[in-house]
Write a protein that holds these residues in place. Structure first.
Motif, PDB file in Angstrom:
ATOM      1  N   ASP A 198       0.885  -1.156   0.000  1.00 12.77           N
ATOM      2  CA  ASP A 198       0.000   0.000   0.000  1.00 12.77           C
ATOM      3  C   ASP A 198       0.926   1.209   0.000  1.00 12.77           C
ATOM      4  O   ASP A 198       1.451   1.615   1.040  1.00 12.77           O
ATOM      5  CB  ASP A 198      -0.895  -0.012   1.246  1.00 12.77           C
ATOM      6  N   ASN A 247      -5.132  -1.992  -4.438  1.00 11.45           N
ATOM      7  CA  ASN A 247      -5.494  -1.026  -5.478  1.00 11.45           C
ATOM      8  C   ASN A 247      -5.174   0.402  -5.029  1.00 11.45           C
ATOM      9  O   ASN A 247      -4.656   0.631  -3.935  1.00 11.45           O
ATOM     10  CB  ASN A 247      -6.961  -1.177  -5.888  1.00 11.45           C
ATOM     11  N   ASN A 249      -6.938   2.717  -3.954  1.00 14.37           N
ATOM     12  CA  ASN A 249      -7.664   3.183  -2.770  1.00 14.37           C
ATOM     13  C   ASN A 249      -7.235   2.479  -1.491  1.00 14.37           C
ATOM     14  O   ASN A 249      -7.802   2.717  -0.428  1.00 14.37           O
ATOM     15  CB  ASN A 249      -9.172   2.987  -2.970  1.00 14.37           C
ATOM     16  N   ARG A 251      -7.433  -0.772  -0.944  1.00 13.90           N
ATOM     17  CA  ARG A 251      -8.141  -2.037  -0.694  1.00 13.90           C
ATOM     18  C   ARG A 251      -7.224  -3.223  -0.996  1.00 13.90           C
ATOM     19  O   ARG A 251      -6.522  -3.239  -1.999  1.00 13.90           O
ATOM     20  CB  ARG A 251      -9.404  -2.131  -1.545  1.00 13.90           C
ATOM     21  N   ASN A 266     -10.533  -3.565   3.714  1.00 14.34           N
ATOM     22  CA  ASN A 266     -10.272  -2.127   3.656  1.00 14.34           C
ATOM     23  C   ASN A 266      -8.849  -1.844   4.143  1.00 14.34           C
ATOM     24  O   ASN A 266      -8.156  -2.744   4.625  1.00 14.34           O
ATOM     25  CB  ASN A 266     -11.332  -1.356   4.447  1.00 14.34           C
TER      26      ASN A 266
END
Length: 367
Positions: A198, A247, A249, A251, A266
């Motif tokens: 992330d 992704n 966002n 996720r 999430n």
């Protein structure tokens, strides 16, 4: 997000050639038309040089084949002269690692477009740089010399993380190839496989197939942040998780391989939903491996039993599948890792064919 586990396209059970209305997001081609892409490609003269796309015209193409990576000679045009081979011997040697892929597995792509591919049999991490037209390697020497690289991920600064399935650790390498971080105390990781970063939150996710968990660490100092899941079949539980993707966002998408599903979480690790059920028809999963998501939220899942990758919408409904068993472009033999980059290019580790195939998602109106 409400992701249904109900099997998609149950009407396909009687025959794969039944007309199916699918699209990514508009016209939905028939399975017969999609399957015909491979047959048409085989019969097409090489000189025709038409792009290989799915579905076939007159339907609007949604996926296009781009290129293939195999090894160190991908960007080279000159070969060793025969006289030099006779004088010096063959250019390869049993005493050095393979310069071509043997059994590729994990794939990651940096923001600069460098493609990182782990190879569990060659015991190397190939680095393809299409811009510089070079092939290099990561983790070749020093205290973090890799022995069985499996998963790979890249952060915003270009730091490369590699999961080693023999050493049961994750190593981070800087831009110059130097080891900068080691993650996983003794016994902390039992069988690390897929990795995902992330980038916005500076988090590294590690799928541990043997522990049936996904572990989360800081990409900056390697400290543990959280652990997701335990063994089981319920929401947020896993049975041999293998591959991961994050992704834009934040996720997290987890291939829960032996539960035959994809689970979604999430950025805080909370369960959002799931889709998938075991089967042998389009829209089901049998041996899911790599997972990725494009800029419009389409979910790509490589399945080594089906020798293809399938494309689903955010609700887990089948939109399209690409590939069949074979050795030609657009065909696969035991596909494994999958990655989608920021340009919506789809990279698939075609394990049995010792190569990585590259495709791209064509947005509506693209040519």
């Amino acid at each position: 997000m409400n992701i249904s586990r109900e099997p998609a396209w149950m009407c396909l059970l009687p025959a794969l050639v039944a007309a199916v209305v699918v699209a990514l997001p508009v016209a939905r081609p028939s399975l017969e038309a999609r399957d015909g892409a491979n047959t048409a490609e085989k019969k097409r003269p090489a000189a025709a040089a038409r792009p290989l796309v799915w579905p076939l015209p007159p339907e609007q193409p949604r996926i296009r084949y781009v290129t293939t990576y195999r090894g160190i000679n991908d960007f080279k045009t000159r070969k060793m002269p025969k006289w030099k081979t006779l004088l010096l011997g063959a250019d390869d040697s049993d005493n050095r690692p393979s310069d071509v892929m043997v059994k590729p597995y994990g794939i990651a792509v940096s923001r600069l477009g460098r493609v990182y591919v782990t190879d569990t049999a060659a015991r190397r991490v190939f680095v393809f740089d299409p811009e510089a037209r070079t092939v290099s390697f990561v983790g070749e020497s020093g205290p973090a010399k890799l022995t069985k690289p499996v998963g790979v991920a890249v952060d915003d600064e270009g730091k490369v993380f590699v999961a080693d399935g023999s050493l049961n650790r994750v190593y981070g390498y800087g831009l110059k190839g130097q080891m900068t971080i080691a993650i996983g105390r003794e016994g902390e990781l039992e069988s690390p496989s897929g990795l995902a970063v992330d980038r916005a939150r500076k988090l590294l996710y590690v799928a541990d197939a043997k522990k049936h968990q996904v572990l989360c660490y800081s990409t900056e100092d390697g400290s543990a942040v959280r652990t997701i899941g335990r063994r089981g079949g319920g929401p947020g539980e896993f049975n041999f998780p293998t591959n991961l993707f994050v992704n834009g966002n934040g996720r997290l998408y987890v291939t829960d391989t032996m539960n035959f599903r994809i689970q979604v979480f999430n950025p805080d690790g909370g369960f959002l939903g799931e889709f998938g059920t075991q089967g042998d028809t389009p829209g089901t999963l049998n041996r899911p491996k790599g997972v990725g998501v494009d800029s419009e939220g389409h979910i790509y899942v490589a399945d080594s039993s089906f020798n293809n990758f399938q494309v689903f919408d955010a609700a887990g409904q089948l939109l399209l599948y690409v590939g069949t068993a074979g050795t030609d472009p657009g065909e696969f033999f035991l596909p494994a890792g999958l990655c989608v980059d920021g340009r919506d290019r789809i990279y698939v580790a075609d394990q049995g064919n010792a190569r990585v195939q590259v495709f791209e998602y064509l947005k509506p109106g693209a040519r």
